[in-house]
Motif scaffolding. Structure first.
Motif, PDB file in Angstrom:
ATOM      1  N   MET A   1       0.839  -1.211   0.000  1.00 19.28           N
ATOM      2  CA  MET A   1       0.000   0.000   0.000  1.00 19.28           C
ATOM      3  C   MET A   1       0.872   1.257   0.000  1.00 19.28           C
ATOM      4  O   MET A   1       0.703   2.121  -0.832  1.00 19.28           O
ATOM      5  CB  MET A   1      -0.912   0.006   1.197  1.00 19.28           C
ATOM      6  CG  MET A   1      -2.341   0.253   0.772  1.00 19.28           C
ATOM      7  SD  MET A   1      -3.509   0.182   2.097  1.00 19.28           S
ATOM      8  CE  MET A   1      -3.025   1.579   3.105  1.00 19.28           C
ATOM      9  N   GLU A   2       1.758   1.305   0.989  1.00 19.18           N
ATOM     10  CA  GLU A   2       2.666   2.447   1.049  1.00 19.18           C
ATOM     11  C   GLU A   2       4.017   2.005   0.536  1.00 19.18           C
ATOM     12  O   GLU A   2       4.537   1.000   0.986  1.00 19.18           O
ATOM     13  CB  GLU A   2       2.869   2.841   2.511  1.00 19.18           C
ATOM     14  CG  GLU A   2       2.193   4.106   2.890  1.00 19.18           C
ATOM     15  CD  GLU A   2       2.350   4.372   4.380  1.00 19.18           C
ATOM     16  OE1 GLU A   2       3.402   4.058   4.942  1.00 19.18           O
ATOM     17  OE2 GLU A   2       1.397   4.888   4.963  1.00 19.18           O
TER      18      GLU A   2
ATOM     19  N   ASN B   1      -4.802  10.842   7.842  1.00 15.06           N
ATOM     20  CA  ASN B   1      -4.256   9.527   7.471  1.00 15.06           C
ATOM     21  C   ASN B   1      -4.983   8.962   6.268  1.00 15.06           C
ATOM     22  O   ASN B   1      -4.390   8.410   5.356  1.00 15.06           O
ATOM     23  CB  ASN B   1      -4.400   8.546   8.637  1.00 15.06           C
ATOM     24  CG  ASN B   1      -3.234   8.658   9.587  1.00 15.06           C
ATOM     25  OD1 ASN B   1      -2.125   8.953   9.162  1.00 15.06           O
ATOM     26  ND2 ASN B   1      -3.483   8.434  10.857  1.00 15.06           N
TER      27      ASN B   1
ATOM     28  N   ASN C   1      -1.465  11.585   0.597  1.00 17.16           N
ATOM     29  CA  ASN C   1      -0.819  10.949  -0.555  1.00 17.16           C
ATOM     30  C   ASN C   1       0.619  10.575  -0.243  1.00 17.16           C
ATOM     31  O   ASN C   1       1.168   9.658  -0.838  1.00 17.16           O
ATOM     32  CB  ASN C   1      -0.774  11.894  -1.764  1.00 17.16           C
ATOM     33  CG  ASN C   1      -2.107  12.492  -2.059  1.00 17.16           C
ATOM     34  OD1 ASN C   1      -2.459  13.510  -1.489  1.00 17.16           O
ATOM     35  ND2 ASN C   1      -2.856  11.848  -2.912  1.00 17.16           N
TER      36      ASN C   1
ATOM     37  N   LYS D   1       3.751  10.374   2.951  1.00 19.03           N
ATOM     38  CA  LYS D   1       4.167  10.461   4.352  1.00 19.03           C
ATOM     39  C   LYS D   1       5.670  10.600   4.362  1.00 19.03           C
ATOM     40  O   LYS D   1       6.363   9.910   3.624  1.00 19.03           O
ATOM     41  CB  LYS D   1       3.782   9.186   5.109  1.00 19.03           C
ATOM     42  CG  LYS D   1       2.384   9.246   5.628  1.00 19.03           C
ATOM     43  CD  LYS D   1       2.066   8.061   6.507  1.00 19.03           C
ATOM     44  CE  LYS D   1       0.551   7.973   6.654  1.00 19.03           C
ATOM     45  NZ  LYS D   1       0.123   6.704   7.220  1.00 19.03           N
TER      46      LYS D   1
ATOM     47  N   LYS E   1       4.970   6.940  -0.543  1.00 24.23           N
ATOM     48  CA  LYS E   1       3.826   7.347  -1.361  1.00 24.23           C
ATOM     49  C   LYS E   1       2.731   6.298  -1.216  1.00 24.23           C
ATOM     50  O   LYS E   1       3.016   5.104  -1.166  1.00 24.23           O
ATOM     51  CB  LYS E   1       4.248   7.434  -2.831  1.00 24.23           C
ATOM     52  CG  LYS E   1       3.202   8.064  -3.729  1.00 24.23           C
ATOM     53  CD  LYS E   1       3.792   8.221  -5.115  1.00 24.23           C
ATOM     54  CE  LYS E   1       2.776   8.430  -6.188  1.00 24.23           C
ATOM     55  NZ  LYS E   1       2.111   9.675  -6.207  1.00 24.23           N
ATOM     56  N   LYS E   2       1.509   6.762  -1.136  1.00 27.04           N
ATOM     57  CA  LYS E   2       0.395   5.825  -0.975  1.00 27.04           C
ATOM     58  C   LYS E   2       0.078   5.143  -2.281  1.00 27.04           C
ATOM     59  O   LYS E   2       0.112   5.773  -3.320  1.00 27.04           O
ATOM     60  CB  LYS E   2      -0.840   6.579  -0.490  1.00 27.04           C
ATOM     61  CG  LYS E   2      -1.555   5.834   0.601  1.00 27.04           C
ATOM     62  CD  LYS E   2      -2.780   6.600   1.060  1.00 27.04           C
ATOM     63  CE  LYS E   2      -3.134   6.209   2.479  1.00 27.04           C
ATOM     64  NZ  LYS E   2      -4.188   7.063   3.011  1.00 27.04           N
TER      65      LYS E   2
END
Ligand SMILES: Nc1ncnc2c1ncn2[C@@H]1O[C@H](COP(=O)(O)OP(=O)(O)OP(=O)(O)O)[C@@H](O)[C@H]1O
Ligand SMILES: [Mg+2]
Length: 140
Positions: free
Chosen positions: A1-2, A116, A120, A122, A139-140
């Motif tokens: 995901m991330e 959260n 887009n 973190k 990045k998401k």
């Protein structure tokens, strides 16, 4: 995901500002960025560079006491520090209304799911030694 997209070592304050400036170039309208890092890690320093990269002229100060600051550059930049915010403040300030798909929003000390869910990017800023920091972008 991330997924991790950037990892770098900052050797000094100017490095972190420059990195923020470079990072601003990949942002597009509506992007939401969460900045994590301990007290004095360099979150606000990074935002200074980011703002410069977005063409903001005014001086960036920590919003710790004003909670939220708005700047106008090539897009509107919203700088939030949630350190002293609680859920009630979030509703009173109407933070949700800033998430409009146009504003670029950058949040220090994210404490809330609201961001959260919508972020887009973190970024972790880790203190290594007096002038050295590790900066990791996800990045998401
Ligand atoms: N490589 C570096 N990158 C960023 N700041 C650095 C670096 N080396 C030293 N510093 C210093 O660390 C401090 C970082 O302060 P800054 O306000 O940016 O931190 P912050 O993470 O926003 O803290 P706070 O949690 O209080 O908001 C500044 O005094 C800056 O000069
Ligand atoms: Mg700060």
């Amino acid at each position: 995901m991330e997924r991790e997209i950037i990892r770098k070592i900052s050797e000094n304050e100017a490095d972190t500002i420059n990195f923020g400036l470079e990072f601003a170039k990949i942002l597009t309208q509506g992007d939401i960025v969460i900045l994590n890092g301990d007290l004095g890690a360099g979150k606000t320093t990074f935002v200074k560079g980011l703002a410069k990269g977005l063409g903001v002229d005014s001086h960036i100060k920590s919003p710790t006491f004003v909670l939220i600051k708005e700047y106008q550059g090539s897009t509107r930049l919203i700088h939030v520090d949630t350190y002293r915010l609680d859920e009630v403040d979030v509703e009173e300030i109407g933070l949700e209304d800033y998430i409009d798909g146009k504003n670029i929003i950058i949040i220090e000390w994210n404490k809330f799911n609201l961001f959260n869910e919508n972020a887009n990017y973190k970024i972790d800023i880790k203190y290594i030694s007096e002038n050295k920091r590790e900066i990791i972008v996800y990045k998401k």
